[in-house]
Design an enzyme around this catalytic site. Structure first.
Site, short mmCIF file in Angstrom:
data_model
loop_
_atom_site.label_atom_id
_atom_site.label_comp_id
_atom_site.label_asym_id
_atom_site.label_seq_id
_atom_site.Cartn_x
_atom_site.Cartn_y
_atom_site.Cartn_z
N HIS A 6 0.75 -1.12 -0.11
CA HIS A 6 0.03 0.11 -0.07
C HIS A 6 0.76 1.49 0.06
CE1 HIS A 6 -3.20 2.98 1.29
NE2 HIS A 6 -4.03 1.94 0.88
N TYR A 7 0.29 2.34 -0.46
CA TYR A 7 1.20 3.54 -0.50
C TYR A 7 1.23 4.32 0.97
CZ TYR A 7 -3.22 6.59 -0.24
OH TYR A 7 -4.42 6.97 0.32
N ARG A 8 0.51 4.03 1.68
CA ARG A 8 0.54 4.58 3.07
C ARG A 8 1.81 3.72 3.94
NH1 ARG A 8 -5.03 6.81 5.91
NH2 ARG A 8 -5.39 8.44 4.46
#
Length: 249
Positions: free
Chosen positions: A133-135
């Site tokens: 995920h980008y987070r």
């Protein structure tokens, strides 16, 4: 891109590098441990890889890296390793997919994890980031919140780092610290938060210092200096506490 859920797993990664510039420096060793959202390991063994480096590559390291990686034995291990970055990156991605086959689900986790991410953005490591995920799940960010908003004794009670500067040990220390913050947060209640001045319905009361913004800022800056300098006053050099990453040359 969808936001993460509270149950999404975490991929804890730590890298030891020849320096801090991802454009010129390289990953010497990398470790990973995958956990559930409540920090339960999905595999107790984890992943570890030491990347082959030539004497020429290691000769460009800073004095700090030469001393630290020499003391830990990592430099010698890199000289003796036959594992290339491509092999290690592929093996790590395979390992992650074994437990988390769904892409864009798990968060990259660790202390100051943005530093490790900057190296994972460089091929062949970038394929790993593309699966995550980008987070980010950054323990250091939580620590900075605690440093500013909680009584000093709360941060003082957090686990202290041994500063061994090995990828696996750094992950284990990050997990131990995360455990502390997780249980600290879980011990809170909406009633307790309201009692300290937070309106859980959404309205935040105006602090008393807001009537004199300059005074409020000055007090906040003074408190920040006191905490960062281990109790010394503003203007003193002080020392960085054990919570800061010290793998920065």
């Amino acid at each position: 891109m969808a936001l993460t859920r509270s149950t999404d797993p975490l991929v804890w990664i730590d890298c030891e590098m020849t320096g801090l510039n991802p454009q010129t420096d390289t990953i010497m060793s990398i470790s990973a441990i995958i956990t559930t959202s409540d920090l339960t390991p999905l595999d107790t063994t984890g992943f570890d890889a030491t990347i082959h480096h030539t004497p020429t590559q290691l000769s460009s390291m800073s004095e700090w890296c030469v001393r630290t990686h020499g003391t830990s034995g990592l430099s010698q291990a890199c000289l003796e390793s036959s594992t290339t970055a491509q092999i290690a990156a592929s093996a790590l991605l395979t390992y992650i997919k074994r437990y988390i086959p769904e892409p864009r689900l798990a968060l990259l986790a660790g202390n100051s994890i943005h530093a490790d991410k900057s190296f994972l953005m460089v091929p062949p490591w970038n394929a790993i980031l593309e699966h995550l995920h980008y987070r980010l799940f950054d323990v250091s960010a939580t620590k900075e919140m605690i440093r500013r908003w909680a009584p000093p004794k709360v941060l003082a009670a957090a686990p202290q780092k041994a500063n061994k500067h090995t990828a696996r040990e750094d992950i284990l220390e990050s997990l131990e610290e995360a455990w502390y913050y997780m249980h600290l947060i879980r011990s809170l209640s909406p009633a307790a938060a309201t009692a300290t001045g937070l309106n859980v319905a959404g309205a935040v009361p105006v602090p008393a210092t807001a009537t004199n913004p300059t005074l409020g800022l000055k007090q906040a800056q003074e408190e920040s200096h006191i905490r960062r300098n281990r109790g010394t006053r503003q203007g003193d050099v002080g020392q960085l506490d054990e919570g800061f990453r010290t793998d920065v040359p």
